[in-house]
Design an enzyme around this catalytic site. Structure first.
Site, PDB file in Angstrom:
ATOM      1  N   ARG A 151       1.290  -8.320  -0.192  1.00  0.00           N
ATOM      2  CA  ARG A 151       0.299  -8.447  -1.344  1.00  0.00           C
ATOM      3  C   ARG A 151      -0.377  -9.755  -1.391  1.00  0.00           C
ATOM      4  NH1 ARG A 151       1.658  -3.436  -4.813  1.00  0.00           N
ATOM      5  NH2 ARG A 151       0.988  -1.843  -3.765  1.00  0.00           N
TER       6      ARG A 151
ATOM      7  N   GLN B  24      -5.738  -7.730   1.289  1.00  0.00           N
ATOM      8  CA  GLN B  24      -6.018  -7.006   0.098  1.00  0.00           C
ATOM      9  C   GLN B  24      -6.486  -6.074   1.428  1.00  0.00           C
ATOM     10  OE1 GLN B  24      -8.428  -8.462  -3.115  1.00  0.00           O
ATOM     11  NE2 GLN B  24      -6.571  -9.189  -3.582  1.00  0.00           N
TER      12      GLN B  24
ATOM     13  N   ASP C 299      -4.136  -3.274   3.284  1.00  0.00           N
ATOM     14  CA  ASP C 299      -3.563  -3.105   1.898  1.00  0.00           C
ATOM     15  C   ASP C 299      -3.531  -1.582   1.489  1.00  0.00           C
ATOM     16  OD1 ASP C 299      -1.356  -3.223   0.197  1.00  0.00           O
ATOM     17  OD2 ASP C 299      -2.145  -4.526  -1.052  1.00  0.00           O
TER      18      ASP C 299
ATOM     19  N   SER D   7      -1.749  -0.214  -1.789  1.00  0.00           N
ATOM     20  CA  SER D   7      -2.921  -0.037  -3.226  1.00  0.00           C
ATOM     21  C   SER D   7      -4.079   0.890  -2.950  1.00  0.00           C
ATOM     22  CB  SER D   7      -3.978  -1.539  -2.843  1.00  0.00           C
ATOM     23  OG  SER D   7      -2.678  -2.196  -3.641  1.00  0.00           O
TER      24      SER D   7
ATOM     25  N   TYR E  34       5.841  -7.219  -8.342  1.00  0.00           N
ATOM     26  CA  TYR E  34       6.351  -5.653  -8.482  1.00  0.00           C
ATOM     27  C   TYR E  34       6.491  -6.148 -10.208  1.00  0.00           C
ATOM     28  CZ  TYR E  34       5.289  -3.286  -4.350  1.00  0.00           C
ATOM     29  OH  TYR E  34       4.826  -2.705  -3.525  1.00  0.00           O
TER      30      TYR E  34
END
Length: 521
Positions: free
Chosen positions: A122, A127, A130, A133, A228
């Protein structure tokens, strides 16, 4: 080389790893594409749509796995599917290597390379790949829709002839991608949204979406790696339960999204909290697949408790929006293939020096490469903890206000003295007619500055409309002076027309864009 997507065999899985649009993009990278018959039907993509996009339709899964050099899937492979891998083949799918050690060893023994989409680091550059996500975004949105389907009232408050309807109160626990998506959806539906997260740095994101951030007064830093949260201490959990205990009787809907990679979902909403909730309330547990954040959650089921609280424990939220989920997931894979194919010649280059490729690769060249090195860049920068402002006594407040007033008065008197000296100096050399206009100009600037400076930010767009009218008056006055016999006056008048024109057109343009933000397409 050929990229193939088999039909998903997991129960209830409707997504597909290859769409007609993504196939067109992969072909531009030099790859041939193939798909098993009916693989995209549940997601709304017919075999005919794939054929139109130039994708080969393969009749059986065995033929697909044999023909494809790169296999793209959604769910981790079954043991039967993993045995179909051979040396030199590449598998791209969700894999969850920490929970599938035997499967990981089987893939290694086959000599295949496995890229786990759940292991994409991440970081900013990754992105676009990802997939976690992408799926979490859909799950957060769908969670609110499921909550609304099981909630007996409007989300938004209404005043009708039949009476007043209060807005629903929604509590979102966990402000990751899924949590933020849930916040945005619930807010847009008109609910009063509150959100909690153990990471204080997400407070600004929550508040920017119109929700209230529930701050927990605790000194420990709960931010972990990769964006996280890390496991909580007993002291932190005790404070957390106190906060939830106060919220439970008030809120109508609770959406929990808290997960810690490689560990069971933390229990954040125990049976005690469920008993405190009102009849007709709804809990949507997005962590049900990992055991659930609520004690009473039953994975893949919807239950109702004795006190009338509905608990939704579905584990297939993205699959319930299969068309959208497949589109985003296939795009994530396409971006991964773009990084793997720098020359766009249909030949993947598995560069283990690349942070993203290395992080996502769990087996390669006959070796297990999981776990990867720790991420070099954190997904969310840690913000410094804001200290609570010191409480002042009434005497201290009055003293501060008096000091601020004196400082402001001193500045204003100084500016007035400088302005008066400048006007006096100009009056010694300028004609009387000039001084009359000059004094009016100075006073206009002063009054205009005081008015505009104190306007609230929320009123800046209406203010632009008013300044457009003022600019029109300036243009009229300047046009009357353009015909002056003085060259200097003519130049100044022309410049005034030009600048006022920019202000008018720019004001209308900005106002139109601002108003467009509140219009539904």
């Amino acid at each position: 080389m050929k990229i193939g997507a088999p039909k998903e065999v997991a129960k209830g899985e409707a997504r597909v790893a290859l769409t007609p649009d993504s196939a067109l993009q992969l072909q531009k990278l030099g790859y041939d594409c193939a798909i098993e018959t009916g693989a995209g039907t549940a997601a709304g993509f017919s075999d005919a749509a794939y054929e139109e996009a130039g994708v080969e339709i393969v009749k059986t899964p065995a033929a697909l796995w044999k023909a494809a050099d790169i296999v793209a899937k959604v769910q981790p492979p079954t043991e039967t599917e993993a045995k179909r891998l051979t040396k030199g083949k590449t598998l791209i799918s969700f894999f969850w290597p920490a929970q599938n050690e035997e499967l990981l060893e089987l893939c290694r023994s086959k000599g295949a390379s496995v890229i786990a989409m759940d292991m994409v680091p991440r970081i900013s550059r990754a992105q676009k790949m990802d997939a976690l996500s992408s799926m979490a975004n859909i799950a957060g949105y769908r969670a609110v829709i499921e909550a609304g389907n099981n909630f007996g009232r409007f989300f938004t408050g209404q005043v009708t002839a039949a009476g007043k309807v209060p807005p629903a109160k929604v509590l979102v626990i966990g402000a990751g991608v899924a949590g933020l998506a849930a916040i945005g959806t619930a807010t847009s539906l008109g609910a009063v949204v509150r959100a909690f997260d153990v990471r204080p740095e997400v407070a600004e994101q929550i508040e920017s979406m119109g929700a209230e951030f529930l701050m927990l007064d605790f000194s420990d830093d709960m931010s972990g790696e990769g964006g996280y949260a890390k496991p909580a201490s007993p002291e932190f959990i005790e404070k957390e339960m106190e906060l939830f205990r106060a919220q439970a009787p008030e809120v109508d809907i609770v959406i929990t999204t808290a997960l810690i990679p490689g560990k069971p979902a933390p229990k954040l909403w125990p049976e005690e909290m469920v008993r405190l909730m009102k009849r007709g309330s709804v809990i949507v547990d997005l962590a049900a697949e990992k055991g659930g954040n609520c004690d009473l959650t039953v994975p893949d089921e919807k239950i109702e408790t004795e006190n009338g609280v509905t608990i939704v424990g579905y584990t297939d939220f993205p699959s319930r929006m299969a068309t959208q989920s497949s589109t985003l997931y296939a795009t994530n894979i396409r971006h991964m293939m773009t990084d793997l194919t720098p020359e766009k010649d249909g030949t993947p280059v598995h560069d283990m020096e690349d942070d993203v490729i290395r992080g996502a690769t769990v087996t390669h060249a006959g070796e297990i490469t999981y776990p990867p090195p720790p991420p070099k860049v954190q997904a969310i920068a840690k913000a410094p903890r804001k200290e609570a402002p010191k409480e002042l006594t009434p005497e201290e407040k009055r003293a501060e206000e008096l000091a601020a007033f004196k400082a402001q008065t001193k500045r204003q008197v100084g500016l007035l003295a400088i302005g008066a000296a400048a006007i006096l100096a100009a009056g010694l050399v300028a004609p009387a007619s000039f001084m009359q206009h000059f004094i009016v100009f100075v006073l206009s600037v002063f009054v205009g500055f005081q008015v505009i400076w104190n306007v609230s930010h929320s009123l800046h767009t209406p203010l632009m409309a008013i300044t457009n009218a003022i600019s029109s008056i300036i243009i009229l006055g300047a046009l009357m002076q353009i015909g002056s016999t003085s060259l200097l006056v003519t130049i100044l008048a022309a410049v005034s027309v030009f600048m006022a024109g920019i202000n008018i057109f720019g004001g209308f343009l900005v106002t139109r864009r601002m108003l467009a933000m509140f219009q539904k397409s």
